[in-house]
Design an enzyme around this catalytic site. Structure first.
Site, PDB file in Angstrom:
ATOM      1  N   GLY A  20      -1.642   6.373  -2.647  1.00  0.00           N
ATOM      2  CA  GLY A  20      -2.741   6.251  -3.629  1.00  0.00           C
ATOM      3  C   GLY A  20      -3.856   5.365  -3.082  1.00  0.00           C
ATOM      4  N   HIS A  21      -3.479   4.203  -2.528  1.00  0.00           N
ATOM      5  CA  HIS A  21      -4.485   3.305  -1.934  1.00  0.00           C
ATOM      6  C   HIS A  21      -5.181   3.989  -0.759  1.00  0.00           C
ATOM      7  CE1 HIS A  21      -1.458   0.274  -3.535  1.00  0.00           C
ATOM      8  NE2 HIS A  21      -2.568  -0.087  -4.154  1.00  0.00           N
ATOM      9  N   LYS A  30       2.208   7.577  -7.843  1.00  0.00           N
ATOM     10  CA  LYS A  30       2.481   6.569  -6.810  1.00  0.00           C
ATOM     11  C   LYS A  30       2.087   5.203  -7.360  1.00  0.00           C
ATOM     12  CE  LYS A  30       2.943   9.245  -2.900  1.00  0.00           C
ATOM     13  NZ  LYS A  30       3.893   9.147  -1.805  1.00  0.00           N
ATOM     14  N   ARG A  43       4.817  -0.563  -7.767  1.00  0.00           N
ATOM     15  CA  ARG A  43       5.958  -1.019  -8.572  1.00  0.00           C
ATOM     16  C   ARG A  43       7.146  -0.048  -8.513  1.00  0.00           C
ATOM     17  NH1 ARG A  43       1.590  -3.344 -12.041  1.00  0.00           N
ATOM     18  NH2 ARG A  43       2.137  -5.537 -12.371  1.00  0.00           N
ATOM     19  N   GLN A  46      -8.362   0.198 -16.780  1.00  0.00           N
ATOM     20  CA  GLN A  46      -9.028  -0.751 -15.883  1.00  0.00           C
ATOM     21  C   GLN A  46     -10.351  -0.167 -15.391  1.00  0.00           C
ATOM     22  OE1 GLN A  46      -7.095  -3.140 -12.626  1.00  0.00           O
ATOM     23  NE2 GLN A  46      -7.708  -1.439 -11.345  1.00  0.00           N
ATOM     24  N   LEU A  65       0.815  -1.219   0.000  1.00  0.00           N
ATOM     25  CA  LEU A  65       0.000   0.000   0.000  1.00  0.00           C
ATOM     26  C   LEU A  65       0.848   1.268   0.000  1.00  0.00           C
ATOM     27  CD1 LEU A  65      -2.685  -1.085   2.626  1.00  0.00           C
ATOM     28  CD2 LEU A  65      -2.741  -1.371   0.132  1.00  0.00           C
TER      29      LEU A  65
HETATM   30  O1  PAF Z   1      -5.771  -2.286  -9.491  1.00  0.00           O
HETATM   31  C1  PAF Z   1      -5.420  -3.321  -8.889  1.00  0.00           C
HETATM   32  O2  PAF Z   1      -4.669  -3.285  -7.918  1.00  0.00           O
HETATM   33  C2  PAF Z   1      -5.920  -4.662  -9.388  1.00  0.00           C
HETATM   34  O3  PAF Z   1      -5.984  -4.716 -10.773  1.00  0.00           O
HETATM   35  C3  PAF Z   1      -7.273  -5.080  -8.774  1.00  0.00           C
HETATM   36  C4  PAF Z   1      -8.380  -4.126  -9.173  1.00  0.00           C
HETATM   37  C5  PAF Z   1      -7.148  -5.098  -7.256  1.00  0.00           C
HETATM   38  C6  PAF Z   1      -7.646  -6.481  -9.245  1.00  0.00           C
HETATM   39  O4  PAF Z   1      -6.680  -7.405  -8.906  1.00  0.00           O
END
Ligand code: PAF
Length: 282
Positions: A36-37, A184, A187, A153, A33
């Protein structure tokens, strides 16, 4: 904060809360984490009674030769950060819990997955949709929070939710950046010192692309300029630089209300993505 590893235990907890009419906000992650999270959690905290975060490095969304093994992991530190940020329930299933069997059913995204990361990571979004559907069914969230850094996504998941009448509401959360502009990302720790120093050129080049876009420069020329700026100022190799309509991710036409300029850049041990969503006069 409660940590849960079993699906049925989480579903029982969610059922108990739903019976008390409590709303559930959901933050799906692959862990390691960062701010951003935590900004997803912050927004979820404001809009829901309980906040559930999942941490699961989903093997289904990594292709052969990609960084599934090297993806950074630190459960203990993640649990500390999640708890401090106000997560109520941390769901950390293992692979057998999430994928005990494989009946071979696939979920295939449409045209939105034909470009950008979908083009260079075949099967990636099939794996994302698979795990996201499972997580939505397990958590049954009222609201689910996704970052704009993964704009493709997000666009695909919004379409999935709309087309399949999934009950959760998707919330878009802006990208959080380091002081020097680098988006952020979990990776980023896999960048070498030298790569980390030059990586902010990615956002600088995208911003330049945005400027050129508003000046009416043709799309192909903008893509070329952005790619050149990145390759001339870093050791990164361009996976793609694309300017498309957003969220359709079809070729941009002046009728579109929003456009995206997005790129993926490969460094020695990691690949970074970033984008800017640009509103147009449409
Ligand atoms: O964005 C992410 O971290 C992943 O693609 C997710 C949405 C948790 C699915 O594994």
């Amino acid at each position: 904060m409660k940590t849960i590893r079993r699906i049925n235990e989480l579903q029982e907890l969610i059922d108990r809360n739903k019976r008390k009419n409590q709303t559930v906000g959901f933050v799906p992650t692959m862990g390691f984490l960062h701010a951003g999270h935590l900004s997803l959690v912050e927004q979820a905290r404001k809009e829901n009674d309980i906040v559930v975060m999942s941490i699961f490095v989903n093997p289904a969304q990594f292709g052969p030769g990609e960084d599934f093994e090297a993806y950074p992991r630190d459960e203990e530190h993640d649990a500390k950060l999640a708890s401090e940020a106000g997560v109520d329930v941390l769901f950390m299933p293992n692979r057998d819990e999430m994928y005990p069997q494989n009946g071979g059913i696939q979920i295939l995204p449409g045209a939105q997955a034909a470009s950008l990361c979908g083009a260079t990571r075949p099967g990636h979004f099939d794996g994302v949709l698979k795990v996201v559907l499972k997580l939505f069914n397990i958590v049954d969230p009222d609201h689910s929070y996704f970052g704009m850094k993964d704009a493709q996504q997000l666009a695909i998941i919004e379409t999935f939710v709309r087309d399949f009448n999934l009950r959760t509401k998707i919330r878009r959360v802006p990208t959080i950046r380091e002081e020097d502009g680098l988006a952020k990302s979990s990776r980023n720790v896999n960048l070498s010192k030298e790569e980390r120093l030059v990586a902010p050129v990615i956002q600088k080049a995208l911003k330049n692309g945005e400027l050129l876009f508003h000046q009416g420069v043709p799309v192909k020329e903008i893509e070329r300029e952005v790619a050149n700026q990145i390759t001339n100022n870093s050791s990164g190799l361009i996976d793609y630089v694309s300017l498309l309509a957003y969220p359709s991710l079809l070729p941009y036409t002046p009728k579109d209300k929003e456009a995206i300029i997005a790129c993926a850049v490969k460094f020695e041990k990691t690949r970074l993505i970033d984008n800017i969503i640009m509103s147009t006069k449409g």
